[in-house]
Write a protein that holds these residues in place. Structure first.
Motif, PDB file in Angstrom:
ATOM      1  N   ILE A   1       5.285   4.829   2.881  1.00 25.88           N
ATOM      2  CA  ILE A   1       4.827   6.020   3.598  1.00 25.88           C
ATOM      3  C   ILE A   1       5.413   7.237   2.893  1.00 25.88           C
ATOM      4  O   ILE A   1       6.625   7.470   2.944  1.00 25.88           O
ATOM      5  N   GLU A   2       4.548   7.980   2.203  1.00 25.42           N
ATOM      6  CA  GLU A   2       5.023   9.209   1.557  1.00 25.42           C
ATOM      7  C   GLU A   2       4.909  10.359   2.544  1.00 25.42           C
ATOM      8  O   GLU A   2       3.810  10.693   3.008  1.00 25.42           O
ATOM      9  N   LEU A   3       6.040  10.968   2.850  1.00 26.03           N
ATOM     10  CA  LEU A   3       6.076  12.117   3.761  1.00 26.03           C
ATOM     11  C   LEU A   3       5.645  13.333   2.950  1.00 26.03           C
ATOM     12  O   LEU A   3       6.364  13.770   2.041  1.00 26.03           O
TER      13      LEU A   3
ATOM     14  N   ILE B   1       0.856  -1.192   0.000  1.00 26.56           N
ATOM     15  CA  ILE B   1       0.000   0.000   0.000  1.00 26.56           C
ATOM     16  C   ILE B   1       0.892   1.243   0.000  1.00 26.56           C
ATOM     17  O   ILE B   1       1.905   1.269   0.695  1.00 26.56           O
ATOM     18  N   GLU B   2       0.469   2.245  -0.755  1.00 29.39           N
ATOM     19  CA  GLU B   2       1.093   3.574  -0.677  1.00 29.39           C
ATOM     20  C   GLU B   2       0.111   4.494   0.030  1.00 29.39           C
ATOM     21  O   GLU B   2      -1.102   4.416  -0.212  1.00 29.39           O
ATOM     22  N   LEU B   3       0.618   5.352   0.928  1.00 27.92           N
ATOM     23  CA  LEU B   3      -0.232   6.342   1.586  1.00 27.92           C
ATOM     24  C   LEU B   3       0.571   7.611   1.853  1.00 27.92           C
ATOM     25  O   LEU B   3       1.800   7.632   1.701  1.00 27.92           O
ATOM     26  N   ASP B   4      -0.145   8.669   2.245  1.00 29.69           N
ATOM     27  CA  ASP B   4       0.469   9.987   2.461  1.00 29.69           C
ATOM     28  C   ASP B   4       0.268  10.416   3.906  1.00 29.69           C
ATOM     29  O   ASP B   4      -0.821  10.219   4.456  1.00 29.69           O
ATOM     30  N   VAL B   5       1.301  11.009   4.515  1.00 23.95           N
ATOM     31  CA  VAL B   5       1.133  11.460   5.895  1.00 23.95           C
ATOM     32  C   VAL B   5       1.421  12.956   6.053  1.00 23.95           C
ATOM     33  O   VAL B   5       2.272  13.532   5.371  1.00 23.95           O
TER      34      VAL B   5
HETATM   35 CA    CA Z   1       1.297   9.792  -2.517  1.00 28.32          CA
END
Ligand code: CA
Ligand code: G3P
Length: 243
Positions: free
Chosen positions: A110-112, A35-39
């Motif tokens: 985890i995309e910062l 999974i890719e997500l943004d934080v």
């Molecule tokens: Ca992203």
């Protein structure tokens, strides 16, 4: 070709929600890589999973993530078509949700999201949280902000770090400039180097810019063509259509 769920299964479910992540985790058995997500960080320093710096597009609220405390952000709704609305999740909630598959090999990018607001201390906070779960082997950190990746690298010489940019040539330039990244995260439209110059690199391509980017003309994306250009992984909004 390895396939990742971009913001979870975000074509059929609201992006960056526990619902979209639950659906993605269920695809691990069908071969989904991760999974890719943004934080982003809240006013009280909590790590929340949301793409934009503002909450307007994806919730029924208004304003900047950084101006709200976590408990205030939790009052806003993300409509999913179900009786219960989704809420902006914390990274802790996501790790709790997908910890079991991650221990079996499921991955998390985890995309910062610190290119607009640098969120001082974000790298330490995110790293410490993943450390508490003992899941660093399964995580790749990424950012468009090369300085942030240098900070992450100084915190931990061993974690996997991906440099984000549009063109793969720019990713490689930043990588060679010493930001600490080891893998390339270019846009799918930005593979502007011959395949042999990408040999040996992990190249994970993303597809932004419009709704349902991987199905622009009603047909499916040609993953073979991307592989022929040296792409090793893709982030897709509807991974379930490609597995
Ligand atoms: Ca992203
Ligand atoms: O991490 C890949 C991709 O998600 C970067 O673009 O705007 O979708 O976060 P964006």
């Amino acid at each position: 070709m390895k396939i990742w769920a971009h913001r979870g299964c975000s074509q059929l479910y609201p992006e960056n929600t526990l619902l979209a992540f639950e659906k993605a985790a269920a695809l691990f058995d069908r071969g989904l890589t991760g999974i890719e997500l943004d934080v982003q960080l809240t006013r009280d320093g909590e790590i929340v999973v949301i793409h934009d710096e503002r909450i307007d597009r994806t919730t029924d609220g208004y304003g900047f993530v950084r101006d709200y405390t976590l408990s205030e952000l939790k009052t806003f709704h993300i409509h999913s078509g179900r009786t219960e609305a989704e809420r902006i999740p914390t990274l802790t909630e996501v790790l709790d949700l997908i910890e079991a598959p991650m221990r079996k090999g499921f991955r998390l990018n985890i995309e910062l999201k610190n290119g607009v607001y640098p969120y001082p201390g974000m790298e330490e906070k995110v790293h410490a949280l993943v450390e508490r779960y003992g899941l660093h082997q399964q995580v790749v950190y990424s950012s468009f902000h090369a300085r942030s990746l240098s900070v992450m690298r100084s915190i931990d010489p061993h974690v996997e770090i991906g440099i984000l940019d549009g063109r793969v040539s720019d990713c490689l330039y930043k990588l060679k400039g010493g930001c600490g990244a080891g893998v390339l995260h270019p846009a799918g439209w930005g593979i502007d180097l011959p395949k042999d110059e990408l040999a040996g690199y992990t190249v994970r391509a993303w597809f932004g810019g419009h709704l349902y980017p991987e199905k622009p003309t009603g047909g499916k994306m040609n993953l073979q063509a991307l592989e022929d250009k040296g792409v090793t992984d893709v982030f897709l909004n509807e991974p379930e259509a490609y597995l």
